[in-house]
Design an enzyme around this catalytic site. Structure first.
Site, PDB file in Angstrom:
ATOM      1  N   HIS A 177      13.745   4.996  12.367  1.00 37.70           N
ATOM      2  CA  HIS A 177      13.433   5.155  10.938  1.00 37.70           C
ATOM      3  C   HIS A 177      14.280   6.313  10.400  1.00 37.70           C
ATOM      4  O   HIS A 177      14.597   7.244  11.140  1.00 37.70           O
ATOM      5  CB  HIS A 177      11.936   5.464  10.796  1.00 37.70           C
ATOM      6  N   ARG A 221       2.785   8.156   9.259  1.00 38.26           N
ATOM      7  CA  ARG A 221       2.534   9.519   8.817  1.00 38.26           C
ATOM      8  C   ARG A 221       1.395  10.187   9.589  1.00 38.26           C
ATOM      9  O   ARG A 221       1.472  11.369   9.931  1.00 38.26           O
ATOM     10  CB  ARG A 221       2.163   9.472   7.327  1.00 38.26           C
ATOM     11  N   ASP A 256       0.797  -1.234   0.000  1.00 33.68           N
ATOM     12  CA  ASP A 256       0.000   0.000   0.000  1.00 33.68           C
ATOM     13  C   ASP A 256       0.825   1.278   0.000  1.00 33.68           C
ATOM     14  O   ASP A 256       0.356   2.330   0.422  1.00 33.68           O
ATOM     15  CB  ASP A 256      -0.894  -0.014   1.250  1.00 33.68           C
ATOM     16  N   GLU A 283      -0.449  -9.028  -1.091  1.00 33.96           N
ATOM     17  CA  GLU A 283      -0.966  -8.484   0.189  1.00 33.96           C
ATOM     18  C   GLU A 283      -2.206  -7.617  -0.084  1.00 33.96           C
ATOM     19  O   GLU A 283      -2.309  -6.461   0.314  1.00 33.96           O
ATOM     20  CB  GLU A 283       0.082  -7.674   0.951  1.00 33.96           C
ATOM     21  N   HIS A 319       6.892   5.222  12.849  1.00 34.66           N
ATOM     22  CA  HIS A 319       7.104   6.039  11.652  1.00 34.66           C
ATOM     23  C   HIS A 319       5.822   6.566  11.025  1.00 34.66           C
ATOM     24  O   HIS A 319       5.868   7.404  10.129  1.00 34.66           O
ATOM     25  CB  HIS A 319       7.878   5.241  10.588  1.00 34.66           C
ATOM     26  N   GLU A 375      -2.090   5.032   3.160  1.00 36.04           N
ATOM     27  CA  GLU A 375      -2.081   3.622   2.743  1.00 36.04           C
ATOM     28  C   GLU A 375      -3.472   3.034   2.497  1.00 36.04           C
ATOM     29  O   GLU A 375      -3.650   2.216   1.596  1.00 36.04           O
ATOM     30  CB  GLU A 375      -1.319   2.770   3.768  1.00 36.04           C
TER      31      GLU A 375
HETATM   32  C1  UD1 Z   1       6.828   4.788   3.508  1.00 35.83           C
HETATM   33  C2  UD1 Z   1       5.423   4.366   3.087  1.00 35.83           C
HETATM   34  C3  UD1 Z   1       4.700   3.644   4.217  1.00 35.83           C
HETATM   35  C4  UD1 Z   1       5.542   2.531   4.787  1.00 35.83           C
HETATM   36  C5  UD1 Z   1       6.900   3.086   5.182  1.00 35.83           C
HETATM   37  C6  UD1 Z   1       7.777   1.986   5.669  1.00 35.83           C
HETATM   38  C7  UD1 Z   1       4.251   5.818   1.509  1.00 35.83           C
HETATM   39  C8  UD1 Z   1       3.312   6.948   1.346  1.00 35.83           C
HETATM   40  N1  UD1 Z   1       4.648   5.531   2.753  1.00 35.83           N
HETATM   41  O1  UD1 Z   1       6.700   5.812   4.493  1.00 35.83           O
HETATM   42  O2  UD1 Z   1       3.485   3.113   3.714  1.00 35.83           O
HETATM   43  O3  UD1 Z   1       4.879   2.024   5.918  1.00 35.83           O
HETATM   44  O4  UD1 Z   1       7.516   3.673   4.032  1.00 35.83           O
HETATM   45  O5  UD1 Z   1       8.914   2.468   6.331  1.00 35.83           O
HETATM   46  O6  UD1 Z   1       4.636   5.205   0.546  1.00 35.83           O
HETATM   47  N2  UD1 Z   1      14.247   8.447   4.158  1.00 35.83           N
HETATM   48  C9  UD1 Z   1      15.615   8.397   3.978  1.00 35.83           C
HETATM   49  N3  UD1 Z   1      16.182   7.209   3.547  1.00 35.83           N
HETATM   50  C10 UD1 Z   1      15.452   6.085   3.331  1.00 35.83           C
HETATM   51  C11 UD1 Z   1      14.058   6.159   3.510  1.00 35.83           C
HETATM   52  C12 UD1 Z   1      13.463   7.329   3.922  1.00 35.83           C
HETATM   53  O7  UD1 Z   1      16.315   9.370   4.180  1.00 35.83           O
HETATM   54  O8  UD1 Z   1      16.005   5.039   2.980  1.00 35.83           O
HETATM   55  C13 UD1 Z   1      13.624   9.717   4.623  1.00 35.83           C
HETATM   56  C14 UD1 Z   1      13.564  10.793   3.523  1.00 35.83           C
HETATM   57  O9  UD1 Z   1      13.810  12.036   4.117  1.00 35.83           O
HETATM   58  C15 UD1 Z   1      12.126  10.718   3.051  1.00 35.83           C
HETATM   59  C16 UD1 Z   1      11.405  10.359   4.327  1.00 35.83           C
HETATM   60  O10 UD1 Z   1      12.280   9.470   5.023  1.00 35.83           O
HETATM   61  O11 UD1 Z   1      11.691  11.940   2.491  1.00 35.83           O
HETATM   62  C17 UD1 Z   1      10.049   9.721   4.135  1.00 35.83           C
HETATM   63  O12 UD1 Z   1      10.120   8.622   3.248  1.00 35.83           O
HETATM   64  P1  UD1 Z   1       8.821   8.180   2.396  1.00 35.83           P
HETATM   65  O13 UD1 Z   1       9.170   6.981   1.565  1.00 35.83           O
HETATM   66  O14 UD1 Z   1       8.255   9.354   1.681  1.00 35.83           O
HETATM   67  O15 UD1 Z   1       7.751   7.780   3.486  1.00 35.83           O
HETATM   68  P2  UD1 Z   1       7.835   6.884   4.783  1.00 35.83           P
HETATM   69  O16 UD1 Z   1       7.336   7.720   5.897  1.00 35.83           O
HETATM   70  O17 UD1 Z   1       9.149   6.244   4.903  1.00 35.83           O
HETATM   71  N1  UDP Z   2      12.708  -3.736  10.041  1.00 39.16           N
HETATM   72  C1  UDP Z   2      14.064  -3.877   9.774  1.00 39.16           C
HETATM   73  N2  UDP Z   2      14.950  -3.073  10.449  1.00 39.16           N
HETATM   74  C2  UDP Z   2      14.547  -2.137  11.348  1.00 39.16           C
HETATM   75  C3  UDP Z   2      13.154  -1.992  11.590  1.00 39.16           C
HETATM   76  C4  UDP Z   2      12.259  -2.795  10.911  1.00 39.16           C
HETATM   77  O1  UDP Z   2      14.462  -4.720   8.976  1.00 39.16           O
HETATM   78  O2  UDP Z   2      15.403  -1.448  11.930  1.00 39.16           O
HETATM   79  C5  UDP Z   2      11.747  -4.576   9.289  1.00 39.16           C
HETATM   80  C6  UDP Z   2      10.689  -5.295  10.103  1.00 39.16           C
HETATM   81  O3  UDP Z   2      11.126  -6.573  10.514  1.00 39.16           O
HETATM   82  C7  UDP Z   2       9.512  -5.379   9.149  1.00 39.16           C
HETATM   83  C8  UDP Z   2       9.683  -4.151   8.262  1.00 39.16           C
HETATM   84  O4  UDP Z   2      11.018  -3.703   8.451  1.00 39.16           O
HETATM   85  O5  UDP Z   2       9.583  -6.517   8.310  1.00 39.16           O
HETATM   86  C9  UDP Z   2       8.698  -3.084   8.651  1.00 39.16           C
HETATM   87  O6  UDP Z   2       9.029  -1.890   8.053  1.00 39.16           O
HETATM   88  P1  UDP Z   2       8.328  -0.525   8.456  1.00 39.16           P
HETATM   89  O7  UDP Z   2       7.915  -0.567   9.888  1.00 39.16           O
HETATM   90  O8  UDP Z   2       9.262   0.546   8.022  1.00 39.16           O
HETATM   91  O9  UDP Z   2       7.078  -0.480   7.470  1.00 39.16           O
HETATM   92  P2  UDP Z   2       5.562  -1.007   7.575  1.00 39.16           P
HETATM   93  O10 UDP Z   2       5.606  -2.477   7.777  1.00 39.16           O
HETATM   94  O11 UDP Z   2       4.900  -0.274   8.706  1.00 39.16           O
HETATM   95  O12 UDP Z   2       4.969  -0.613   6.266  1.00 39.16           O
END
Ligand code: UD1
Ligand code: UDP
Length: 388
Positions: free
Chosen positions: A243, A212, A97, A119, A210, A133
């Site tokens: 995160h 939103r 999602d 999923e 994490h 999501e």
């Molecule tokens: C995203 C997904 C969410 C998922 C989550 C898992 C969307 C809208 N959200 O949220 O569904 O649960 O990932 O973690 O798709 N960033 C880094 N490096 C990384 C990743 C993220 O610096 O490797 C920082 C960046 O500043 C980025 C911010 O995190 O702008 C947010 O990342 P983004 O992918 O937009 O959304 P998440 O909150 O991570």
């Molecule tokens: N996870 C990981 N390292 C971390 C934290 C989480 O590998 O430091 C894994 C966790 O086991 C799970 C996935 O990341 O499988 C969950 O990711 P996240 O919470 O970012 O996203 P969501 O599942 O809420 O979309």
């Protein structure tokens, strides 16, 4: 030549959940596979691909710090389209999602390619939570040709929305395939503080956050609650793999400064995280994937959200929804720390989300969609508790 299946993914949880599927597609003699990453999560995505030894065939490299939902959507649509034209896949698989997932599904639909949704069918019932999501998964449902639902509940959600039941296969969640394959390995912690924490015998409260919809006030409350818990319970260790999102870090981490029983780490490699999960006593999280994994390992989970699209473990009694109110977080964590009976009732290992064979079922269903195979049995929840 076998039909070509394109798997598109971009964030950490998608990478973990498609890794076993990619492996199973590679092993299939009926199908060929091409992998495309969007790079929505740059570092956290690469970390998972490295662990599973997956080198993506195409990288759309859409990541930018502080990226907006619209920017990620626009870049994925624009950059995936020529790849679809060039590679001409027979089907496109998206997972879950995220923005990557829904934008990729739309791009494939616009090219009249069958979309396979891994999923599928999770529903919180509230379009605003989780945000965005819940909307993403509903949009993907509308354009998908094959719905790989993890559980019978998620299949029922789809059928209630008039999705043709013949296009739904109940596979279990591939996260359990990934988890079972990963926890079986004896992984060492890279951070020596974690090795020390694991061998100290002190009970560990593992925290991830994490979401939103919790950014801002709610997440500040999480930070304050963690400070109160850590201060009140010096015998416990609070471990928070943070995160990468700076919005999350700025809300939570300042509250945790100066506490010597709080350990904040960088995102952990999946093998290290699952080991930490296995040695933790209590899990406090707003993560989707962690809610699915921890029950398999018999770890009680307190979920800092107002609702969940994953009711199965709540019904099984191993997950409790507690919301994001600061006092409630402190109360519920304390209750699990103090009340042995309550703890034991929640700590029963159960596998409502899968049995480790989801990828095989998914490959069979995709092969059937493309006319080169037949489906296998659906996943059904075991009535007896699993052993951890
Ligand atoms: C995203 C997904 C969410 C998922 C989550 C898992 C969307 C809208 N959200 O949220 O569904 O649960 O990932 O973690 O798709 N960033 C880094 N490096 C990384 C990743 C993220 O610096 O490797 C920082 C960046 O500043 C980025 C911010 O995190 O702008 C947010 O990342 P983004 O992918 O937009 O959304 P998440 O909150 O991570
Ligand atoms: N996870 C990981 N390292 C971390 C934290 C989480 O590998 O430091 C894994 C966790 O086991 C799970 C996935 O990341 O499988 C969950 O990711 P996240 O919470 O970012 O996203 P969501 O599942 O809420 O979309």
């Amino acid at each position: 030549m076998q039909p070509l299946v394109m798997v598109v993914y971009g964030t950490r949880p998608e990478a973990i959940k498609v890794a076993p599927l990619i492996r199973a597609l590679e092993a299939s003699t009926a199908l060929d596979v091409v992998t495309v990453v969007t790079g929505q999560h740059r570092e956290m995505l690469d970390q998972v691909n490295e662990l599973f030894g997956i080198v993506p065939d195409v990288d759309l490299d859409v990541f930018e710090h502080g990226q907006s939902l619209a920017q990620v959507t626009a870049r994925v649509l624009e950059r995936l389209d020529p790849v679809l034209v060039e590679r001409r896949p027979a089907a496109v698989v998206v997972q879950g999602d995220t923005t990557t997932s829904t934008a990729a599904a739309l791009a494939a639909f616009y090219r009249q390619l069958p979309v396979v949704h891994l999923e599928a069918g999770l529903r919180s019932g509230d379009i605003a939570s989780p945000f965005p999501e819940e909307a993403n998964r509903r949009i993907t449902t509308r354009v998908a040709a094959l719905h790989l639902a993890p559980t019978e509940e998620s299949r029922d959600n789809l059928v209630r929305e008039s999705v043709d039941a013949a296009t739904v296969a109940v596979t279990g969640n591939t996260v359990i395939d990934a988890l079972l394959a990963t926890v079986a390995k004896d992984v060492a912690f890279t951070d020596p503080r974690l090795e020390q924490a694991a061998s100290s015998g002190r009970p560990v409260l593992l925290v991830t956050t994490h979401r939103r919809e919790s950014w801002g006030g709610a997440m500040e409350g999480v930070g304050r609650a963690l400070r109160r818990i850590a201060s009140d319970r010096p015998d416990h260790l609070v471990v928070l793999p943070a995160h990468r999102n700076p919005v999350v870090r700025e809300a939570v981490l300042p509250h945790l400064e100066g506490l010597d029983n709080v350990l904040v780490t960088e995102p952990l490699a999946y093998g290290e995280f699952t080991r930490l999960l296995a040695v933790s006593r209590i899990v406090l999280t707003d993560s989707g994937g962690v809610q699915e994994e921890a029950p398999s390992l018999g770890r009680p989970v307190l979920v800092m959200r107002e609702n969940t699209e994953r009711p199965e473990a709540v019904e099984a009694g191993t997950v409790l929804l507690i919301g994001t109110d600061e006092d409630r977080i402190v109360t519920e964590v304390s209750r699990l720390m103090d009340d042995a009976e309550h703890y034991a009732a929640m700590a029963t290992a159960t596998n409502p989300y899968g049995d480790g064979r989801a990828s095989g079922r998914a490959v069979a269903a995709i092969a059937e969609l493309l006319g080169v195979g037949t489906r296998t049995d659906d996943f059904t929840v075991r009535t007896t508790a699993a052993t951890s």
